[in-house]
Design an enzyme around this catalytic site. Sequence first.
Site, PDB file in Angstrom:
ATOM      1  N   GLY A 116       0.795  -1.236   0.000  1.00 39.38           N
ATOM      2  CA  GLY A 116       0.000   0.000   0.000  1.00 39.38           C
ATOM      3  C   GLY A 116       0.821   1.276   0.000  1.00 39.38           C
ATOM      4  O   GLY A 116       0.374   2.291   0.535  1.00 39.38           O
ATOM      5  N   ASN A 150       1.350   3.090  -2.619  1.00 37.99           N
ATOM      6  CA  ASN A 150       0.553   4.043  -3.424  1.00 37.99           C
ATOM      7  C   ASN A 150      -0.597   4.596  -2.596  1.00 37.99           C
ATOM      8  O   ASN A 150      -0.910   5.784  -2.669  1.00 37.99           O
ATOM      9  CB  ASN A 150       0.031   3.378  -4.700  1.00 37.99           C
ATOM     10  CG  ASN A 150       1.083   3.357  -5.791  1.00 37.99           C
ATOM     11  OD1 ASN A 150       1.363   4.371  -6.415  1.00 37.99           O
ATOM     12  ND2 ASN A 150       1.694   2.189  -5.994  1.00 37.99           N
ATOM     13  N   HIS A 206      -0.048   0.448 -13.353  1.00 35.87           N
ATOM     14  CA  HIS A 206       0.654  -0.782 -13.714  1.00 35.87           C
ATOM     15  C   HIS A 206       2.147  -0.478 -13.870  1.00 35.87           C
ATOM     16  O   HIS A 206       2.502   0.534 -14.485  1.00 35.87           O
ATOM     17  CB  HIS A 206       0.086  -1.348 -15.025  1.00 35.87           C
ATOM     18  CG  HIS A 206       0.764  -2.609 -15.445  1.00 35.87           C
ATOM     19  ND1 HIS A 206       0.580  -3.804 -14.783  1.00 35.87           N
ATOM     20  CD2 HIS A 206       1.665  -2.851 -16.429  1.00 35.87           C
ATOM     21  CE1 HIS A 206       1.329  -4.731 -15.353  1.00 35.87           C
ATOM     22  NE2 HIS A 206       1.997  -4.187 -16.351  1.00 35.87           N
TER      23      HIS A 206
END
Length: 226
Positions: free
Chosen positions: A20, A22, A117
Amino acid sequence: MTHSLRKPLGRYAVLISGSGTNLQSLIDANERGEITGEICVVVSSRADAFGLERAKRHHIPTAVINHREYSTREEHDAALQAILETYQPDLVVLAGFMRVLTPAFTAYYGDRLFNIHPSLLPAYRGLHTHQRVLEAGERKHGCTVHFTTAELDGGPIIAQARVPVLPTDTESTLAARVQKMEHPLYTYCVHLFMAGRLRLDTKSGTVLLDNRPLIHGELDMEWPST
Ligand code: GAR
């Protein structure tokens, strides 16, 4: 011709499966006032994801959805949608959510579903991108933020960040360099969407910024050269 931009939005959900980082950078950007709106829920596909701890520390509601409790992907995604709908998110942000979503789910959230991605899409969809980039001897790598379709790592591209691949790189040094760029790139894209400036014209598949087609690469970021 005059346009009125869409009103700023209020709430977004973040879906995770792991550490986590991000999510943390989105939380930090929210707390610095760089994103309009708040994270309404963090949903994890794993009960042991450290990202859940990050959310709890910031008093953000959390939920866990375990795919083993559902016999089909359709049932799983319907349950995920039911959780999300209790929070009525304006945007759903996939931040390392390692489950492939069904066409019904991606169609429902089609114009408000972001993914990040770790590759310069359309190159290197799928898993183990850093290792595959190193094996192929690439000189450039990076990450992509895109609207999400049912196709694996598919959907209209919003922005990319490029990093160099160094001769001394290992999978972990390269992954760390890419992640450093993921954080500002994702934060900025979420900010633009939540501010009502970025959207997807679903009929044409065109990404719009301030009501005009996004120019290819205009939101892209480059690794700072030394
Ligand atoms: C990120 O590097 C993201 O690009 C990747 O998972 C990582 C999650 O890291 N996503 C995918 O591979 C999706 N295909 P984080 O949990 O530290 O944010």
